[in-house]
Design an enzyme around this catalytic site. Structure first.
Site, PDB file in Angstrom:
ATOM      1  N   ASP A  44      -7.827  -4.106  -0.949  1.00 54.41           N
ATOM      2  CA  ASP A  44      -8.413  -4.625  -2.306  1.00 54.41           C
ATOM      3  C   ASP A  44      -8.020  -6.247  -2.495  1.00 54.41           C
ATOM      4  OD1 ASP A  44      -9.522  -2.093  -3.422  1.00 54.41           O
ATOM      5  OD2 ASP A  44      -7.180  -1.253  -3.652  1.00 54.41           O
ATOM      6  N   HIS A  88       0.926  -1.265   0.018  1.00 50.26           N
ATOM      7  CA  HIS A  88      -0.052  -0.041  -0.013  1.00 50.26           C
ATOM      8  C   HIS A  88       0.953   1.356  -0.103  1.00 50.26           C
ATOM      9  CE1 HIS A  88      -3.069   2.743   1.576  1.00 50.26           C
ATOM     10  NE2 HIS A  88      -3.766   2.281   0.910  1.00 50.26           N
TER      11      HIS A  88
END
Length: 457
Positions: free
Chosen positions: A394, A335
């Site tokens: 995600d 991330h």
């Protein structure tokens, strides 16, 4: 001549391609120029840390701590108005109730509602859920798009025409508009998909359910999307958790920053929200979970059995650009902000496991965990990293949506359904605390030139 007809566009493809080459040749800034002028590309420094350009009280994303003057990575924390999102989810599940509406209240008003306030707020959202009369027929069904996000943006802009006071940016009016959009966007998303299915697939049926007043946002989404309106309590609760986790993520993410930017110009609520929807549509922002799903489809096609060795071997091929889309990326891993862990992924992993047990998809859930483990270890080995690279939200969200039998065309719209709560809170914060148009600077690095008459060029 209709340039929107495919056969007409083809006529100009070669010419436009040549013009594009000219444009590319004259829009090429070398990387070292950014270093020369100390420009923070993407408003981020060399370490990936965002350039501080605003203050907010709405949400906080934490991934580092300053320990004795040293910036040290720590497990990620996401807080809404100072409350840890994990605590919000944990307590709503413990009390066996839905939490997205409470989260919306918290983001908008800065405090947790008591029972009376929450009940009245849910009733208000329920009253606002019904879209304007004939809106489904005249707007949604009139020109369905092949992309749901474009349909959402168009629908939001069309709502401007139904508003008796659309340009009023007083806090009272903007709050009214925001509540209506928060309530209606789930319905518009579901109706848009039903229309899309009817016109663009072999599904000849068109089922339009009206929202049920006593249902939560998550329940109404499942009720409207499913022909028989049936769903389990776990399905609705897991979708509710997804909405909570996606409701906001600080002021600096692309779509929320777009909200601040558009709001600072004094534009109307509908234009601001449509701009944010356009920003969220980008695959680098809201569409990432679809890439994860496509990657797993590829893994399942090419790995004969899901033994740890076979999975590791194939993930290594992906990282070495020899498999899947050959970019060398394992989608859903790592991330831009969180360095040790994404708290949203940690929460979603728990509920993905529960849903997998209900749906009989434990083997697939185990595959996700094995891929996450393999990617983390192999990336550390390949890039000589001192800390593990872990899944982001995600990585599991697409899998969860697939277990809820939600079509991938709605994955990003569902992100928007949740995030519009955060956008609305940030829009009001910008109106109250901003006051200045957001106007960053760009350094022009081309030399000045004398104009040459056309006969001498």
């Amino acid at each position: 001549m209709n340039f929107y007809e495919a056969n007409e566009i083809v006529k100009y493809t070669h010419k436009i391609s040549e013009l594009a080459k000219i444009a590319a040749a004259n829009n090429n800034i070398e990387t070292d120029m950014y270093e020369k002028y100390d420009v923070k590309r993407g408003l981020r420094d060399k370490n990936g840390k965002g350039v501080l350009c605003g203050l907010t009280e709405i949400s906080e994303v934490t991934s580092w701590e300053n320990k004795e003057g040293v910036r040290t990575p720590v497990p990620g924390v996401l807080c809404y108005r100072g409350y840890n999102v994990k605590d919000i989810v944990r307590n709503c599940i413990k009390e066996q109730r839905f939490g997205f509406e409470e989260t919306v209240y918290l983001l908008l008003f800065g405090k947790l509602p008591n029972e009376k306030e929450l009940c009245e707020f849910c009733e208000l959202l329920s009253d606002f859920r019904q879209v304007p009369k004939n809106f489904v027929r005249d707007v949604i069904m009139k020109s369905p798009s092949k992309d749901m996000m474009n349909m959402l943006a168009r629908c939001v802009l069309n709502l401007y025409s139904y508003d008796p006071d659309p340009d009023n940016v007083s806090l009272t009016n903007v709050l009214r508009q925001s509540l209506q959009l928060i309530a209606q966007l789930p319905m518009i998303s579901a109706y848009s998909y039903r229309s899309y299915r009817y016109y663009n697939t072999n599904d000849g049926s068109l089922v339009i359910h009206k929202p049920i007043g006593e249902y939560s946002t998550a329940q109404n989404i499942l009720h409207i999307l499913r022909k028989d309106s049936s769903f389990t309590d776990l399905e609705a609760k897991v979708l509710d958790v997804c909405l909570i986790l996606h409701a906001d993520h600080g002021g600096g993410n692309a779509s929320t920053f777009t909200t601040h930017l558009a709001t600072s110009t004094g534009t109307d609520t509908y234009s601001s929200m449509a701009a944010s929807l356009g920003s969220l549509k980008g695959p680098k922002h809201g569409g990432a979970n679809i890439k994860v799903m496509h990657m797993f489809e590829n893994i399942k096609e090419n790995v004969k059995n899901f033994s740890e060795k076979n999975v590791y071997d194939y993930v290594r091929k992906i990282l070495n650009k020899k498999a899947f889309d050959r970019t060398g990326l394992v989608y859903g891993i790592g991330h831009a902000v969180y360095s040790v862990s994404d708290p949203r992924a940690e929460v979603l992993k728990i509920y993905a496991g529960k849903l997998a047990a209900e749906k009989g998809r434990e083997e697939e859930f185990n595959l996700y965990n094995t891929v996450a483990k393999a990617a983390s270890e192999l990336l550390c080995e390949q890039k000589n990293l001192s800390k593990p690279v872990t899944p982001n939200v995600d990585f599991y969200s697409g899998f969860v949506y697939s277990m809820l039998n939600l079509p991938d065309a709605l994955y990003t719209p569902l992100f928007a359904v949740a995030r519009i709560a955060g956008w609305s809170a940030h829009r009001m914060e910008e109106l109250v605390c901003g006051g200045k148009i957001i106007r960053p600077a760009y350094e022009c690095v081309i030399d000045r030139r004398d104009y040459v008459p056309i006969s001498k060029r």
